[in-house]
Every structure is written in C-alpha cells, then in structure tokens.
Design an enzyme around this catalytic site. Structure first.
Site, mmCIF file in Angstrom:
data_model
loop_
_atom_site.group_PDB
_atom_site.id
_atom_site.type_symbol
_atom_site.label_atom_id
_atom_site.label_comp_id
_atom_site.label_asym_id
_atom_site.label_seq_id
_atom_site.Cartn_x
_atom_site.Cartn_y
_atom_site.Cartn_z
ATOM 1 N N GLU A 15 47.220 -20.787 -6.524
ATOM 2 C CA GLU A 15 47.855 -20.992 -7.910
ATOM 3 C C GLU A 15 47.681 -22.086 -8.645
ATOM 4 O O GLU A 15 48.567 -22.903 -9.127
ATOM 5 C CB GLU A 15 49.488 -20.919 -7.548
ATOM 6 C CG GLU A 15 49.839 -19.436 -7.067
ATOM 7 C CD GLU A 15 51.301 -19.174 -7.054
ATOM 8 O OE1 GLU A 15 52.343 -19.969 -7.097
ATOM 9 O OE2 GLU A 15 51.648 -17.870 -6.951
ATOM 10 N N GLU A 19 49.015 -11.794 -3.505
ATOM 11 C CA GLU A 19 50.421 -11.940 -3.432
ATOM 12 C C GLU A 19 51.234 -11.063 -4.221
ATOM 13 O O GLU A 19 50.745 -10.782 -5.200
ATOM 14 C CB GLU A 19 50.979 -13.344 -3.536
ATOM 15 C CG GLU A 19 50.805 -14.389 -2.668
ATOM 16 C CD GLU A 19 51.300 -15.833 -2.984
ATOM 17 O OE1 GLU A 19 52.550 -15.792 -3.690
ATOM 18 O OE2 GLU A 19 50.514 -16.716 -2.747
HETATM 19 C C1 BGP Z 1 54.168 -17.979 -5.082
HETATM 20 C C2 BGP Z 1 53.615 -18.975 -4.100
HETATM 21 C C3 BGP Z 1 54.031 -18.797 -2.827
HETATM 22 C C4 BGP Z 1 55.316 -18.106 -2.500
HETATM 23 C C5 BGP Z 1 55.549 -16.809 -3.472
HETATM 24 C C6 BGP Z 1 57.071 -16.115 -3.746
HETATM 25 O O1 BGP Z 1 54.080 -18.377 -6.261
HETATM 26 O O2 BGP Z 1 52.380 -18.987 -3.759
HETATM 27 O O3 BGP Z 1 54.041 -19.988 -1.872
HETATM 28 O O4 BGP Z 1 56.311 -18.380 -2.032
HETATM 29 O O5 BGP Z 1 55.211 -17.343 -4.954
HETATM 30 O O6 BGP Z 1 57.834 -17.155 -4.155
HETATM 31 P P1 BGP Z 1 59.174 -17.676 -3.844
HETATM 32 O O7 BGP Z 1 58.898 -18.065 -2.334
HETATM 33 O O8 BGP Z 1 59.863 -18.875 -4.453
HETATM 34 O O9 BGP Z 1 60.016 -16.566 -3.801
#
Ligand code: BGP
Length: 479
Positions: A176, A377
C-alpha cells in the site's frame, strides 16, 4: 468452463507483524508496529516511543504464527491454496536495519515457512515491506524522510533475493505504497514519527515531508525491481496499492472534478510512477498546490524508468463518494473517510461494501496499464461467534467473498487479465488500523482475544470448506 485462467493463483494474504508474534525472539529488533498499542473502533491505537509497562502491544504475541507456522501452512494447503502472500519482518533479518550481516536465525524462520509452502506446491508471494519498518530507523532518521533508507532497503531486499531466488518468483516491493500520499501512511508506511507518541490521527507532518519520503520509497522500489530484472530474470515484480475507489456523489460537475482529483491523488499518483516509470503530468499541480518542492537527485528519472513493475496488485475492501458539498453525510474508511453512498451497506467498522465497485476498479486499472492484475487483499472484517457446538457460521463472510468473486469474474469477461486472488487475513490476525483481534477476516479462527488472552488454538470456520470448494472448481461453484 471457468472464465479464470487454469493457473489462477487462489490463496490468502497476511503480514508478518500482524500474525507472527515472537517480536523479540531469535534476535529480532523492534519495528514500528511493535511500538503500537491495541485500540478499537472507538479508541484509536497509539504509537509510543518506548514500551510502556502494563500496556498491551498486540504484535508482540499476535497469533504466534512464529511457533505455529507448519500447522498454519498445512491448513492453507488443506483449503487448496495455490498461492500464499506473506511479508518478511525486516527486523528479523536486520534488527536495526543497519547491520552489515543478516540475522541467520531470522532467515531460518522464513526458510521453514517457504519450504513448507513449496512442499505443498503453494506459490509464495512475498511482500518485502509491509508496515514493518525497523523502529531504529525512525529513531535515527525519521523514517523514509531520509534518503539513506534507500540503500538499507536495497541491502535487505538483496538478502531475500539471494536466499530465496530458487523458491520465490513473485515479489511486491511495498505494501500500500500510495498510503504515503496521505496522513494515514505517516506511521505504518513511511514512519515519519521520530519522537512522536500519540494516536495515528494526531501525527503532524507536512505534505513536503510525505511526498519526499514517498519519492524515496519509489526510488528504493525502482532500484530493487531493476536489480531483480538484471540478476534474476525469473522474478516477477509487483507494486501494491491500497485502492480507494471513489465515485462523484452527484452529477454536479464540481463533484466530478473533485472525484478525479481524489482518484489521482490517492490511486494514480503512486501507480503511474511504479507502472509507467515517471510521475504523471498532474503531479506538478499537486506539488504546487500542496507546497511541495520535490528533491530529485541526478539519475532519479532514469531509475524510475528502469524500475517499472511487471504486474499490478492492490487491496480492495470498499468504495467511497466524493462531494463538493461540505455537509454531505460522512462514512469511515481504512485509509480515508468519505461521503456515504446511499446504495451501499457498510461493515460494522463503517467500510462500505461494494462488489460491483471491484469490477469497475479492475477495468479502470487494466484500461490504464494493460499489465496483469492481482487482487492481493479483500475481505470482511467482522465479529465471529463460536456456537455451543463449536462451529463458526460466518455466512456474512461467505456472502461478501462470493459477491466479490462474481464481480472479478465479470471483469475477466470484460477482458481484464487477472492472475489471482488472495483474500486478506486468511487466518485471523491483528487489525492494522485498530490493533484489535475482534475484527476478524479469517477462514481459520484463532482463539486470541482483545485483552491478550486465549489458547491460540485454530478452528475452521464455515467459510473454510466453502473456500476450499471455490478453489477446487476454479471459481465455478460459489454456492
Ligand atoms: C490493509 C493492510 C493490511 C490489513 C487490511 C485490513 O490496509 O494492508 O495490513 O490489515 O488493510 O485492515 P484492518 O486490519 O485495519 O481491518
């Protein structure tokens, strides 16, 4: 017949700091997330400059994947994973980032993980840096603000390349990376928090510092992509963006212009550099309006050109709207809040669920770049409950994933070249934005709770068998 490629990379994704635990074991140094406390939707997590007593730091144990690695990979294999996206903890390999020699014990952990994947025929997809900057580099240099981090990153990446050149083909340089264009990247991504204690929302940096730090990451990324292409021609190198799809709230031309600016600033600014190898034409106006004077060294422009990625990857959870009207109703988001879309439902954390937005996004990205794409993701963070009979009936998660896969398949029918899909947090892990365990994404439940307690036992959720069937039928049977 499935519309997806025969070699479609079905799998799951994680990040070292969110699942490994063992934060100070076998020579590992502290990283930025190791200095972050737990939090919740209502009480934002904090970063501290020292480890405070009687405070919970969720990365320190996380789900202790470090000591469950074989069991966890075996469960992924049981679901039929073709691919597993994980990250390496920089501070396991170089505890402060500045050592001359890598920490052998740290590498041995990844040997174990990668060998297990290879044994099961699972393709590793490695994120070199996923929110795991050595804290020592924050302390000494204020993170990526200092250009000296470029060579430290290149040294670290080169160590991984040399060690795993025969086992790992797919690499992502930074998780990201586009988060660095906004304040949300300040802590976890660019580490611009020297001497700072407080919540992630209280960090005060200038756009000058942000864009300069991001430039250093672009240079670091280009250098390792170039190195990979020259020395390891079998490698495929990817970028990774947090794609925040936004729509104009109305057909008012003011909303359209504002939305175009939002899409450029958040999404295209970073990926144009990494995919096209040059800053886009609109960057100049952003710099002017934000008071940024980007310092480029001689050779930087050539380097960016020589370090273009081979495939484009991104995270996609939600979409937002953009409005010129300051009174338009707001909603939460992972990197930025936006205007509420009246046609969409939101998760318990306020993330607006938009499967069709994924089809639209895949098409937009592919139209712009024409290189293979991968959704690395996606998923639903939700509260899960264990029934008295021990089952976890996460039909809401199945529903979310099913709808997104359907839209991915529509995008493939539209002509998009899609390589694979690795839903986020395939095993429950610590939330990046809130530090909670309660926000779960997994097909595998882990008995670990927000107060730090739990047996760490693993259980299959209903979605486990569902996803197994999806993979076995290459996305044809989604029921
Ligand atoms: C993205 C990141 C992850 C992950 C995901 C979900 O932005 O790359 O590391 O955690 O989001 O977000 P969260 O864990 O805050 O629900």
């Amino acid at each position: 017949m499935s519309v997806l490629r025969d070699d479609f990379l079905w799998g799951g994704a994680t990040a070292a700091n969110q699942l490994e635990g063992a934060w100070d074991v076998d020579g590992k140094g502290p990283s930025v997330p190791d200095m972050c406390t737990n939090g919740s939707f209502e009480h934002p997590k904090r970063i501290t400059t020292t480890i405070e007593p009687d405070t919970l730091y969720p990365s320190h144990e996380a789900i202790d994947h470090y000591h469950h690695v074989e069991e966890d990979v075996d469960l992924f294999a049981e679901m039929g994973f073709k691919c597993y996206r994980f990250s390496v903890n920089w501070t396991r390999i170089y505890p402060t980032g500045e050592e001359e020699e890598p920490n052998e014990k740290g590498l041995e952990f990844y040997d174990k993980l990668i060998n297990r994947l290879v044994m099961h025929g699972i393709e590793p997809l490695v994120t070199i840096s996923h929110y795991e900057l050595p804290y020592a580099l924050v302390d000494k240099y204020d993170g990526w603000k200092d250009r000296r981090l470029v060579d430290l990153y290149v040294k670290y990446a080169s160590t991984l390349f040399e060690r795993y050149k025969d086992k790992v083909k797919y690499w992502l340089t930074f998780n990201e990376i586009n988060g660095g264009t906004t304040s949300m990247g300040d802590v976890l991504s660019t580490g611009l928090v020297q001497g700072f204690s407080g919540t992630l929302f209280d960090v005060k940096n200038t756009q000058q510092d942000r864009m300069q730090a991001l430039h250093h990451q672009f240079i670091a990324s280009a250098k390792v992509v170039k190195l990979a292409h020259e020395k390891y021609p079998q490698f495929k190198m990817g970028n990774m963006d947090c794609f925040i799809t936004t729509y104009p709230y109305t057909c008012n031309p003011d909303d359209l212009i504002l939305n175009q600016q939002a899409m450029r600033h958040m999404n295209w600014y970073a990926s144009d550099v990494q995919v096209r190898g040059a800053y886009p034409a609109f960057a100049k106006r952003i710099w002017e309006e934000e008071g940024v004077e980007l310092h480029m060294e001689p050779g930087d422009e050539e380097l960016l050109k020589e370090g273009k990625v081979d495939f484009y990857t991104f995270s996609y959870y939600m979409s937002n709207c953009v409005s010129a009207d300051p009174d338009a109703p707001q909603v939460e988001g992972n990197i930025m809040a936006g205007v509420k879309n009246p046609y969409l439902e939101a998760s318990d954390w306020g993330w607006q669920i938009d499967p069709k937005g994924l089809r639209w996004t895949l098409n937009e990205i592919y139209d712009r770049y024409q290189i293979p794409l991968m959704v690395v993701e996606n998923g639903l963070g939700a509260y899960d409950e264990i029934e008295p009979d021990g089952t976890i009936n996460d039909d809401y998660r199945i529903d979310y994933l099913r709808k997104h896969i359907i839209q991915m398949e529509e995008a493939v029918k539209d002509g998009v070249d899609l390589m694979g899909y690795t839903p986020w947090g395939c095993i429950d892990l610590v939330s990046a934005s809130t530090g909670e365990m309660a926000k779960r994404y997994g097909f595998i439940y882990v008995e670990k709770y927000d107060d730090g307690t739990g047996t760490l036992a693993r259980r299959k959720k209903k979605s486990f068998d569902w996803y197994k069937k999806v993979i076995a039928t290459n996305g044809e049977d989604l029921v």
